[in-house]
Design an enzyme around this catalytic site. Structure first.
Site, PDB file in Angstrom:
ATOM      1  N   TYR A 154       0.840  -1.204   0.000  1.00 19.91           N
ATOM      2  CA  TYR A 154       0.000   0.000   0.000  1.00 19.91           C
ATOM      3  C   TYR A 154       0.872   1.251   0.000  1.00 19.91           C
ATOM      4  O   TYR A 154       0.662   2.188   0.760  1.00 19.91           O
ATOM      5  CB  TYR A 154      -0.910   0.005   1.237  1.00 19.91           C
ATOM      6  CG  TYR A 154      -1.885  -1.147   1.314  1.00 19.91           C
ATOM      7  CD1 TYR A 154      -2.324  -1.813   0.175  1.00 19.91           C
ATOM      8  CD2 TYR A 154      -2.372  -1.575   2.543  1.00 19.91           C
ATOM      9  CE1 TYR A 154      -3.216  -2.869   0.254  1.00 19.91           C
ATOM     10  CE2 TYR A 154      -3.283  -2.629   2.635  1.00 19.91           C
ATOM     11  CZ  TYR A 154      -3.697  -3.271   1.487  1.00 19.91           C
ATOM     12  OH  TYR A 154      -4.593  -4.310   1.564  1.00 19.91           O
ATOM     13  N   TRP A 171     -12.948 -11.966  -6.133  1.00 20.47           N
ATOM     14  CA  TRP A 171     -14.058 -12.538  -5.371  1.00 20.47           C
ATOM     15  C   TRP A 171     -15.386 -12.418  -6.098  1.00 20.47           C
ATOM     16  O   TRP A 171     -16.313 -13.186  -5.828  1.00 20.47           O
ATOM     17  CB  TRP A 171     -14.134 -11.921  -3.984  1.00 20.47           C
ATOM     18  CG  TRP A 171     -12.893 -12.163  -3.175  1.00 20.47           C
ATOM     19  CD1 TRP A 171     -12.195 -11.262  -2.441  1.00 20.47           C
ATOM     20  CD2 TRP A 171     -12.190 -13.405  -3.025  1.00 20.47           C
ATOM     21  NE1 TRP A 171     -11.100 -11.855  -1.855  1.00 20.47           N
ATOM     22  CE2 TRP A 171     -11.075 -13.174  -2.194  1.00 20.47           C
ATOM     23  CE3 TRP A 171     -12.394 -14.695  -3.518  1.00 20.47           C
ATOM     24  CZ2 TRP A 171     -10.185 -14.170  -1.845  1.00 20.47           C
ATOM     25  CZ3 TRP A 171     -11.487 -15.691  -3.180  1.00 20.47           C
ATOM     26  CH2 TRP A 171     -10.411 -15.428  -2.352  1.00 20.47           C
ATOM     27  N   ASP A 217      -9.830  -4.636   9.140  1.00 18.25           N
ATOM     28  CA  ASP A 217      -8.668  -4.322   8.310  1.00 18.25           C
ATOM     29  C   ASP A 217      -8.017  -3.045   8.823  1.00 18.25           C
ATOM     30  O   ASP A 217      -8.536  -2.384   9.730  1.00 18.25           O
ATOM     31  CB  ASP A 217      -9.075  -4.174   6.834  1.00 18.25           C
ATOM     32  CG  ASP A 217      -8.001  -4.724   5.888  1.00 18.25           C
ATOM     33  OD1 ASP A 217      -6.802  -4.455   6.147  1.00 18.25           O
ATOM     34  OD2 ASP A 217      -8.340  -5.408   4.907  1.00 18.25           O
ATOM     35  N   ASP A 243      -5.001  -3.814  13.369  1.00 25.35           N
ATOM     36  CA  ASP A 243      -3.954  -4.694  12.851  1.00 25.35           C
ATOM     37  C   ASP A 243      -4.178  -6.064  13.479  1.00 25.35           C
ATOM     38  O   ASP A 243      -4.134  -6.207  14.705  1.00 25.35           O
ATOM     39  CB  ASP A 243      -2.589  -4.139  13.243  1.00 25.35           C
ATOM     40  CG  ASP A 243      -1.416  -4.981  12.732  1.00 25.35           C
ATOM     41  OD1 ASP A 243      -1.588  -6.205  12.571  1.00 25.35           O
ATOM     42  OD2 ASP A 243      -0.332  -4.417  12.519  1.00 25.35           O
ATOM     43  N   PHE A 244      -4.440  -7.084  12.657  1.00 22.85           N
ATOM     44  CA  PHE A 244      -4.829  -8.369  13.250  1.00 22.85           C
ATOM     45  C   PHE A 244      -3.687  -9.080  13.986  1.00 22.85           C
ATOM     46  O   PHE A 244      -3.898 -10.072  14.666  1.00 22.85           O
ATOM     47  CB  PHE A 244      -5.508  -9.311  12.255  1.00 22.85           C
ATOM     48  CG  PHE A 244      -4.815  -9.523  10.925  1.00 22.85           C
ATOM     49  CD1 PHE A 244      -3.480  -9.860  10.845  1.00 22.85           C
ATOM     50  CD2 PHE A 244      -5.546  -9.410   9.739  1.00 22.85           C
ATOM     51  CE1 PHE A 244      -2.861 -10.076   9.622  1.00 22.85           C
ATOM     52  CE2 PHE A 244      -4.935  -9.627   8.504  1.00 22.85           C
ATOM     53  CZ  PHE A 244      -3.589  -9.964   8.455  1.00 22.85           C
ATOM     54  N   HIS A 262      -1.302 -17.035   3.090  1.00 21.09           N
ATOM     55  CA  HIS A 262      -0.258 -17.245   2.081  1.00 21.09           C
ATOM     56  C   HIS A 262       0.724 -16.073   1.998  1.00 21.09           C
ATOM     57  O   HIS A 262       1.761 -16.166   1.337  1.00 21.09           O
ATOM     58  CB  HIS A 262      -0.871 -17.549   0.707  1.00 21.09           C
ATOM     59  CG  HIS A 262      -1.455 -16.369  -0.010  1.00 21.09           C
ATOM     60  ND1 HIS A 262      -1.800 -16.405  -1.343  1.00 21.09           N
ATOM     61  CD2 HIS A 262      -1.757 -15.114   0.409  1.00 21.09           C
ATOM     62  CE1 HIS A 262      -2.290 -15.230  -1.715  1.00 21.09           C
ATOM     63  NE2 HIS A 262      -2.268 -14.440  -0.664  1.00 21.09           N
ATOM     64  N   ASP A 263       0.414 -14.968   2.680  1.00 26.67           N
ATOM     65  CA  ASP A 263       1.326 -13.819   2.715  1.00 26.67           C
ATOM     66  C   ASP A 263       2.442 -13.986   3.735  1.00 26.67           C
ATOM     67  O   ASP A 263       3.415 -13.225   3.720  1.00 26.67           O
ATOM     68  CB  ASP A 263       0.563 -12.538   3.088  1.00 26.67           C
ATOM     69  CG  ASP A 263      -0.358 -12.052   1.981  1.00 26.67           C
ATOM     70  OD1 ASP A 263      -0.088 -12.360   0.804  1.00 26.67           O
ATOM     71  OD2 ASP A 263      -1.342 -11.361   2.297  1.00 26.67           O
ATOM     72  N   GLN A 313       6.650 -11.325  -4.012  1.00 26.36           N
ATOM     73  CA  GLN A 313       5.901 -10.193  -3.472  1.00 26.36           C
ATOM     74  C   GLN A 313       5.730 -10.162  -1.955  1.00 26.36           C
ATOM     75  O   GLN A 313       5.450  -9.097  -1.403  1.00 26.36           O
ATOM     76  CB  GLN A 313       4.496 -10.170  -4.101  1.00 26.36           C
ATOM     77  CG  GLN A 313       4.453  -9.637  -5.517  1.00 26.36           C
ATOM     78  CD  GLN A 313       3.047  -9.159  -5.850  1.00 26.36           C
ATOM     79  OE1 GLN A 313       2.163  -9.961  -6.108  1.00 26.36           O
ATOM     80  NE2 GLN A 313       2.852  -7.861  -5.847  1.00 26.36           N
TER      81      GLN A 313
END
Length: 495
Positions: A154, A171, A217, A243-244, A262-263, A313
């Site tokens: 971002y 989605w 989020d 922030d999770f 997956h990040d 990434q």
């Protein structure tokens, strides 16, 4: 027969068709990218009749020669139809191009294509470096520090909106399949962690009319989502900023983590899943939405390529169902199931037991075979879930006071039914991803000997107890996922 085989091998060697197709794959991608960026498919959709190359180039402000070549390539890719009219070639969209490559379509992939062209494509220029270094390439591609993953993703408001549009388009196409892979109707309150544009939340409320969804989020993502992707019609979807990894998570019956794990590395995934388990209501569940790899590593090709993209990434990778199951189980979840949807993304569902006291969260030092000791004394009665709050570190030994009054109580995580005055109940912590006695209990397997009541170590003996074989079988997927050999386990092994 031998001659026929020789001819076949010779033909394959003399003309490497597949390899040539792979070499030219990026050319195909750029034809699609450029056609969308120029607006070729949008123009043809609005024209309502086939157009010539001259008409298209005039409308787009492009050269006639370049436009003719681009249109010819699009027709070769079966994205455009060619019509002959008195010796002239006219072009129109194929059905797929009108549905997926035009900006006005509700299931358009044009924003996803734009992100692929302007961000992912540039990162992949440094794939060789990513493989050598084992880390993402944002710094080389864009000159930004990639230590904070989402600060890099971002890095500007424009880039954030592009990423959110990418998620929205994905989605819109795949969302219904993943939220209906399992029946989620029992879950009335859903929290979509990292819900981004809210496209998957909308799929949830559409498929399950009685549910409400909270999108959790980062503050700037929530603000952008409200401004660009939501209307007053979305009454059953709310927002929570945070922030999770750091902030309290909203309580919910179901947590959705779509393209989140997956990040991240395994360690970070486990950290997040433990936080989810702690916030989840007893009897609730977590739904993972990811591109699942086959257990033998043979595919699918899309997931294999996505895993490389995670290298370029992010910090993470794509995983198999067994690898996600191992992470979920280590975090305290049980009854892990997965479903392949037949499309890009698949679903993994895991449950938090209705009577779960959150298990025993053993510190990392205890995961490699250290001993956790729960003893009498220490004031107020402490449940197993609070062990992390009252730790005394003595090498690899961790102690917790239970009840100095010696009152009868159940310490089910330790496997005994009574704690007697002045006695200590102890058990070994297994060396496999912090597996806990809860795994055994959830399967209603009583592996602990009666000596566990008076303080001796409670063990499960593979040779002497048939139930032990059942438990050993239950952890085989975990062992296989992390390449551990079950035969190397000691015959007397405490979990």
């Amino acid at each position: 027969m031998a001659e026929d085989q020789d001819l076949s091998v010779s033909a394959a060697v003399t003309y490497p068709r597949k390899i040539l197709e792979y070499m030219e794959g990026f050319l195909i991608s750029k034809v699609v990218f450029s056609s969308c960026e120029l607006g070729v498919f949008d123009l043809l959709l609005g024209a309502e009749r086939p157009l010539s190359a001259e008409e298209i180039s005039r409308a787009l402000g492009t050269s006639v020669d370049g436009t003719e070549r681009l249109l010819a390539a699009c027709s070769g890719l079966q994205l455009l139809n060619i019509h002959q009219d008195n010796g002239r070639c006219l072009y129109s969209n194929t059905d797929q191009a009108s549905v997926y490559l035009t900006r006005s379509s509700p299931v358009s992939l044009s924003q996803s294509i734009q992100y692929s062209s302007r961000t992912i494509y540039l990162c992949w220029h440094y794939l060789t470096d990513a493989v050598r270094e084992g880390r993402n390439q944002y710094e080389k591609a864009f000159g930004v520090d990639a230590q904070d993953l989402f600060q890099a993703l971002y890095r500007s408001d424009e880039e954030m909106v592009k990423f959110m549009q990418l998620m929205n388009s994905i989605w819109n196409i795949c969302g219904k399949d993943v939220v209906t892979a399992f029946d989620l109707s029992p879950f009335k309150t859903i929290c979509d962690l990292g819900g981004c544009s809210g496209a998957l939340a909308k799929q949830c409320t559409s498929a399950y009319p009685e549910c409400t969804v909270t999108i959790f989020d980062l503050p700037k993502v929530v603000r952008t989502s409200r401004e660009n992707f939501f209307t007053e019609a979305n009454q059953r979807i709310g927002f929570c900023e945070g922030d999770f990894f750091k902030d309290p998570l909203p309580e919910a019956d179901l947590y959705v983590l779509a393209r989140i794990l997956h990040d991240w590395t395994d360690q970070r995934c486990l950290e997040l899943l433990r936080r989810v388990h702690g916030a989840c209501r007893p009897g609730g569940s977590v739904l993972l939405v990811e591109a699942l790899l086959y257990e033998d590593g043979s595919g699918p090709l899309t997931a294999q390529l996505y895993s490389l993209n995670m290298l370029v990434q992010t910090e993470g990778r794509e995983r198999s169902a067994a690898q996600y199951a191992a992470l979920l189980t280590a975090a305290g979840f049980s009854n892990v199931q997965h479903r392949f949807t037949g499309k890009i993304y698949d679903a993994v569902l895991a449950r938090k037991e209705a009577d779960d006291l959150h298990g025993l969260d053993v510190p990392e030092e205890g995961i490699d075979g250290g001993r956790a000791v729960m003893g009498v004394g220490g004031g107020e009665e402490q449940k197993c879930r609070n062990v992390m709050n009252n730790i005394k570190r003595e090498g690899k030994i961790y102690k917790q006071g239970i009840d100095d009054k010696g009152e009868e109580r159940k310490v089910r995580k330790a496997g005994n039914t009574k704690t007697r005055r002045g006695k200590t109940a102890e058990w070994e912590v297994g060396g496999i991803m912090g597996r806990k006695t809860r795994l055994i209990e959830n399967r209603k397997i009583n592996l602990c000997s009666s000596e566990g009541l008076n303080g001796t170590a409670m063990e499960m003996n593979w040779k002497e107890r048939r139930e032990g074989e059942r438990c050993k079988e239950s952890i085989l997927p975990l062992l296989q996922a992390y390449r551990l050999n079950s035969d190397s386990l000691p015959l007397s092994f405490s979990l």
